[in-house]
Write a protein that holds these residues in place. Structure first.
Motif, short mmCIF file in Angstrom:
data_model
loop_
_atom_site.label_atom_id
_atom_site.label_comp_id
_atom_site.label_asym_id
_atom_site.label_seq_id
_atom_site.Cartn_x
_atom_site.Cartn_y
_atom_site.Cartn_z
N SER A 274 -10.83 14.45 -5.04
CA SER A 274 -10.69 12.99 -5.06
C SER A 274 -10.04 12.58 -3.74
N ILE A 275 -10.59 11.54 -3.11
CA ILE A 275 -10.03 11.03 -1.87
C ILE A 275 -9.54 9.61 -2.10
N ILE A 276 -8.32 9.33 -1.66
CA ILE A 276 -7.79 7.96 -1.68
C ILE A 276 -7.46 7.61 -0.23
N LEU A 277 -8.21 6.69 0.33
CA LEU A 277 -8.11 6.35 1.75
C LEU A 277 -7.43 4.99 1.92
N VAL A 278 -6.34 4.97 2.67
CA VAL A 278 -5.70 3.71 3.05
C VAL A 278 -6.10 3.44 4.50
N LYS B 264 1.96 19.49 -6.17
CA LYS B 264 1.00 20.45 -5.60
C LYS B 264 -0.43 19.93 -5.75
N LYS B 265 -0.66 19.14 -6.80
CA LYS B 265 -2.02 18.66 -7.07
C LYS B 265 -2.40 17.46 -6.21
N VAL B 266 -1.41 16.78 -5.64
CA VAL B 266 -1.66 15.57 -4.87
C VAL B 266 -1.16 15.79 -3.44
N GLY B 267 -2.07 15.93 -2.50
CA GLY B 267 -1.69 16.13 -1.11
C GLY B 267 -1.77 14.82 -0.35
N ILE B 268 -0.78 14.60 0.52
CA ILE B 268 -0.74 13.36 1.31
C ILE B 268 -0.85 13.71 2.79
N VAL B 269 -1.83 13.10 3.45
CA VAL B 269 -1.96 13.20 4.90
C VAL B 269 -1.47 11.88 5.48
N PHE B 270 -0.26 11.90 6.02
CA PHE B 270 0.32 10.68 6.58
C PHE B 270 -0.25 10.41 7.97
N GLN B 271 0.04 9.22 8.50
CA GLN B 271 -0.30 8.94 9.89
C GLN B 271 0.37 9.97 10.78
N PHE B 272 -0.36 10.44 11.79
CA PHE B 272 0.16 11.41 12.75
C PHE B 272 0.78 12.62 12.06
N ILE C 32 -4.62 12.13 -0.41
CA ILE C 32 -4.34 10.75 -0.01
C ILE C 32 -4.32 10.69 1.51
N LEU C 33 -5.13 9.82 2.08
CA LEU C 33 -5.24 9.68 3.53
C LEU C 33 -4.65 8.34 3.94
N ASP C 34 -3.52 8.37 4.62
CA ASP C 34 -2.85 7.14 5.05
C ASP C 34 -3.16 6.92 6.53
N GLU C 35 -4.17 6.10 6.81
CA GLU C 35 -4.60 5.84 8.19
C GLU C 35 -4.76 7.17 8.94
N PRO C 36 -5.63 8.07 8.45
CA PRO C 36 -5.65 9.45 8.98
C PRO C 36 -6.21 9.57 10.40
N THR C 37 -6.89 8.53 10.89
CA THR C 37 -7.49 8.65 12.23
C THR C 37 -6.74 7.84 13.27
N ALA C 38 -5.53 7.40 12.94
CA ALA C 38 -4.74 6.62 13.90
C ALA C 38 -4.58 7.38 15.21
N GLY C 39 -4.87 6.71 16.32
CA GLY C 39 -4.68 7.31 17.63
C GLY C 39 -5.83 8.15 18.12
N LEU C 40 -6.86 8.35 17.31
CA LEU C 40 -8.01 9.16 17.74
C LEU C 40 -9.06 8.28 18.41
N LYS D 117 0.82 -1.22 0.00
CA LYS D 117 0.00 0.00 0.00
C LYS D 117 0.86 1.27 0.00
N SER D 118 1.83 1.33 0.90
CA SER D 118 2.64 2.55 1.01
C SER D 118 3.45 2.79 -0.26
N THR D 119 3.97 1.73 -0.86
CA THR D 119 4.72 1.87 -2.11
C THR D 119 3.82 2.38 -3.22
N LEU D 120 2.60 1.85 -3.29
CA LEU D 120 1.66 2.31 -4.31
C LEU D 120 1.34 3.80 -4.10
N LEU D 121 1.13 4.20 -2.85
CA LEU D 121 0.82 5.60 -2.56
C LEU D 121 1.90 6.53 -3.07
N GLN D 122 3.15 6.12 -2.91
CA GLN D 122 4.25 7.00 -3.28
C GLN D 122 4.40 7.15 -4.79
N HIS D 123 3.69 6.31 -5.55
CA HIS D 123 3.64 6.50 -7.00
C HIS D 123 2.60 7.57 -7.39
#
Length: 290
Positions: free
Chosen positions: A198-202, A85-93, A168-176, A46-52
């Motif tokens: 567009s939302i891509i949720l992992v 600039k067109k693709v924003g990534i929200v990582f864990q924490f 791109i949301l990579d486990e955006p609610t971890a720890g909540l 998953k993480s490798t795919l996201l980075q593409h």
């Protein structure tokens, strides 16, 4: 911005003793304004795919098409800044990435780094703080004086200030806690609907997939095992159990009721759908006994 993967393979450290192939013949399409969930166990790729998705990694073979840009193994880093600039990534924490002395400066940092004027960056900070559910009084505060949930919202406002087309949301609610998780996921869904993002949720939380996503991709050992509407995938209960993947809690309960003879017009994915189906069943039973 449409996203397409065509026969994408990726290998870390190719042609060395440490070579490790991680993605295998990935073909997928993510249309503009869609909400796609990507699920899979740790190590599924998953993480490798996201980075593409914003060319942080480039395919070892195949091609990734991001809007009007084509990324291939030969693509250089030249002129990739507008794409990122067109693709924003929200990582864990994401709150761990805060560093400026005020909330306003932290949110404005990204746009200014891309050449936006001070005045425009300040305007964006004021607009984005409202979008994430905080008011303008937070702008002059230190981000480190805020609660964890508020810090996370500030970090997300910084991503939104770049005005991306894809988040791109990579486990955006971890720890909540459950309340904070729901507020956060509802916020992203509003952005998807109101702003056309567009939302891509992992995630590993199948309830979130059922509640928000309109498309679902299941990765295993670097390969796409299934993709389609969540209802279609969650209906294959035996396959999900075999793969040790969960189903939404409402769907799990529905399958138990089906074992007891209860019938549904469609498989419920959410608590609301389950309630509607059970209400319809009760009304049907009442009519039979009138």
């Amino acid at each position: 911005m449409d996203i397409r993967f065509e026969e994408v393979n990726f290998t870390y450290q190719p042609k060395t003793p440490f070579e490790q192939r991680v993605l295998f013949d990935i073909n997928l399409e993510i249309p503009s304004h869609s909400y796609t969930a990507i699920v899979g166990h740790t190590g599924s790729g998953k993480s490798t795919l996201l980075q593409h998705l914003n060319a942080l990694l480039k395919p070892t073979s195949g091609r990734v098409i991001l809007g009007n840009r084509e990324i291939t193994p030969e693509t250089t880093n030249k002129n990739l800044k507008p794409l990122r600039k067109k693709v924003g990534i929200v990582f864990q924490f994401p709150e761990s990435q805060l560093f400026e002395e005020t909330v306003a400066k932290d949110i404005a940092f990204g746009p200014k780094n891309f050449g936006v004027s001070e005045e425009e960056a300040t305007r964006l900070a004021a607009e984005m703080i409202e979008l994430v559910g905080l008011d303008a009084s937070y702008l002059d505060r230190s981000p480190f004086d805020l609660s964890g949930g508020q810090m996370r919202r500030v970090a997300i406002a910084g991503v939104l200030a770049m005005e991306p087309e894809v988040i791109i949301l990579d486990e955006p609610t971890a720890g909540l806690d459950p309340k904070g998780r729901k507020e956060m996921m509802d916020m992203f869904y509003r952005l998807h609907k109101d702003k056309g993002l567009s939302i891509i949720l992992v995630t590993h939380l199948m309830d979130d997939v059922a509640e928000y996503a309109d498309y679902m991709i299941v990765l295993e050992k670097g390969k796409i095992q299934k993709d389609g509407h969540p209802r279609e995938i969650f209906s294959d209960y035996a396959w999900l159990k075999e793969k040790q993947l969960g189903v939404p809690s409402a769907t799990e309960f529905a399958f138990r009721l089906m074992d007891e003879g209860v019938q549904f017009s469609q498989l419920p994915l959410t608590v609301a759908e389950l309630a509607d189906e059970l209400t319809a069943n009760i009304k049907g039973d009442l009519k039979k006994h009138e």
